[in-house]
Scaffold this active site. Structure first.
Site, PDB file in Angstrom:
ATOM      1  N   ARG A  75       0.834  -1.205   0.000  1.00 34.81           N
ATOM      2  CA  ARG A  75       0.000   0.000   0.000  1.00 34.81           C
ATOM      3  C   ARG A  75       0.869   1.255   0.000  1.00 34.81           C
ATOM      4  NH1 ARG A  75      -5.074  -1.834   0.356  1.00 34.81           N
ATOM      5  NH2 ARG A  75      -5.260  -3.863   1.373  1.00 34.81           N
ATOM      6  N   ILE A  77       2.197   4.787   0.893  1.00 39.21           N
ATOM      7  CA  ILE A  77       2.258   5.455   2.208  1.00 39.21           C
ATOM      8  C   ILE A  77       1.427   6.747   2.216  1.00 39.21           C
ATOM      9  CG2 ILE A  77       4.292   6.948   1.850  1.00 39.21           C
ATOM     10  CD1 ILE A  77       5.396   5.736   4.500  1.00 39.21           C
ATOM     11  N   HIS A 146       7.410   1.208 -10.828  1.00 37.87           N
ATOM     12  CA  HIS A 146       6.275   0.715 -10.046  1.00 37.87           C
ATOM     13  C   HIS A 146       4.980   1.111 -10.739  1.00 37.87           C
ATOM     14  CE1 HIS A 146       7.686   4.651  -8.614  1.00 37.87           C
ATOM     15  NE2 HIS A 146       6.401   4.966  -8.443  1.00 37.87           N
TER      16      HIS A 146
HETATM   17  P1  AMP Z   1       6.172   8.072  -8.102  1.00 38.31           P
HETATM   18  O1  AMP Z   1       5.939   9.545  -7.883  1.00 38.31           O
HETATM   19  O2  AMP Z   1       5.450   7.519  -9.294  1.00 38.31           O
HETATM   20  O3  AMP Z   1       7.654   7.729  -8.104  1.00 38.31           O
HETATM   21  O4  AMP Z   1       5.520   7.348  -6.878  1.00 38.31           O
HETATM   22  C1  AMP Z   1       6.196   7.060  -5.704  1.00 38.31           C
HETATM   23  C2  AMP Z   1       5.163   6.658  -4.691  1.00 38.31           C
HETATM   24  O5  AMP Z   1       5.821   5.987  -3.644  1.00 38.31           O
HETATM   25  C3  AMP Z   1       4.405   7.830  -4.077  1.00 38.31           C
HETATM   26  O6  AMP Z   1       2.999   7.658  -4.319  1.00 38.31           O
HETATM   27  C4  AMP Z   1       4.738   7.722  -2.590  1.00 38.31           C
HETATM   28  O7  AMP Z   1       3.663   8.074  -1.760  1.00 38.31           O
HETATM   29  C5  AMP Z   1       5.132   6.257  -2.453  1.00 38.31           C
HETATM   30  N1  AMP Z   1       6.033   5.937  -1.357  1.00 38.31           N
HETATM   31  C6  AMP Z   1       7.188   6.559  -1.044  1.00 38.31           C
HETATM   32  N2  AMP Z   1       7.765   5.957   0.008  1.00 38.31           N
HETATM   33  C7  AMP Z   1       6.972   4.910   0.343  1.00 38.31           C
HETATM   34  C8  AMP Z   1       7.024   3.898   1.345  1.00 38.31           C
HETATM   35  N3  AMP Z   1       8.033   3.827   2.226  1.00 38.31           N
HETATM   36  N4  AMP Z   1       6.027   2.985   1.418  1.00 38.31           N
HETATM   37  C9  AMP Z   1       5.005   3.056   0.543  1.00 38.31           C
HETATM   38  N5  AMP Z   1       4.897   3.968  -0.430  1.00 38.31           N
HETATM   39  C10 AMP Z   1       5.853   4.903  -0.531  1.00 38.31           C
END
Ligand code: AMP
Length: 160
Positions: A75, A77, A146
């Site tokens: 999920r 964060i 991702h």
């Molecule tokens: P992007 O901007 O496409 O690189 O998305 C990165 C995503 O990773 C963002 O939606 C963040 O909220 C999420 N994110 C960053 N750190 C974590 C974490 N430790 N656990 C879960 N999601 C994260």
């Protein structure tokens, strides 16, 4: 790495390290080598700081919802929808631009995982969105590819 640098420098000393181009311009092999070393060191630093690989290795906790030998999903964060799950490969691929043709099967597995998780989360029938951002203008913040699986509310278009 140090041994390799030494070897490479040894090789450089063994040959003339300034080559004259046809036009009379000098190519300084040592400068080229230094730039190459710098870019590789930079890449290593960035990759060793791969946040999502730390989730794969359980160094950083996450709410994991799906796992196979090659794919992990957890999920987000900072969820942007009632269901916001990130689906990642367990190997380092920083951006879509770094994908290789031999990784197409792995990419397919990310999408199959998205469909399976959407079913488990009960959002399959209503619908959902799957997004992958690339580089700065694409809004990418974590440099480990991702899929964002977003659902549980009406999505709008165009995206921000
Ligand atoms: P992007 O901007 O496409 O690189 O998305 C990165 C995503 O990773 C963002 O939606 C963040 O909220 C999420 N994110 C960053 N750190 C974590 C974490 N430790 N656990 C879960 N999601 C994260």
């Amino acid at each position: 790495m140090t041994a390799f640098v030494k070897d490479f420098r040894g090789d450089l000393n063994g040959i003339e390290n300034k080559i004259t181009h046809g036009s009379g311009v000098f190519i300084d092999l040592e400068s080229i080598f230094s730039a190459w070393c710098f870019s590789h060191m930079l890449k290593e630093i960035v990759l060793s700081d791969d946040l999502f690989l730390k989730i794969v290795s359980r160094e950083i906790p996450a709410d994991i919802v799906y796992e196979t030998s090659s794919v992990l999903a957890f999920r987000d964060i900072n969820p942007q929808a009632p269901v916001h799950i990130l689906i990642i490969p367990k190997i380092r691929i920083p951006t879509i631009n770094d994908l290789r043709s031999q990784q197409s099967e792995l990419l397919g597995k990310l999408f199959l995982a998205a469909a399976e998780i959407a079913r488990d989360e009960g959002i399959s029938k209503d619908g959902y969105r799957v997004v992958m951002n690339c580089n700065e203008a694409g809004g990418q913040m974590v440099y480990h590819i991702h899929l964002h699986l977003l659902g549980g509310r009406q999505m709008t278009w165009p995206p921000g």
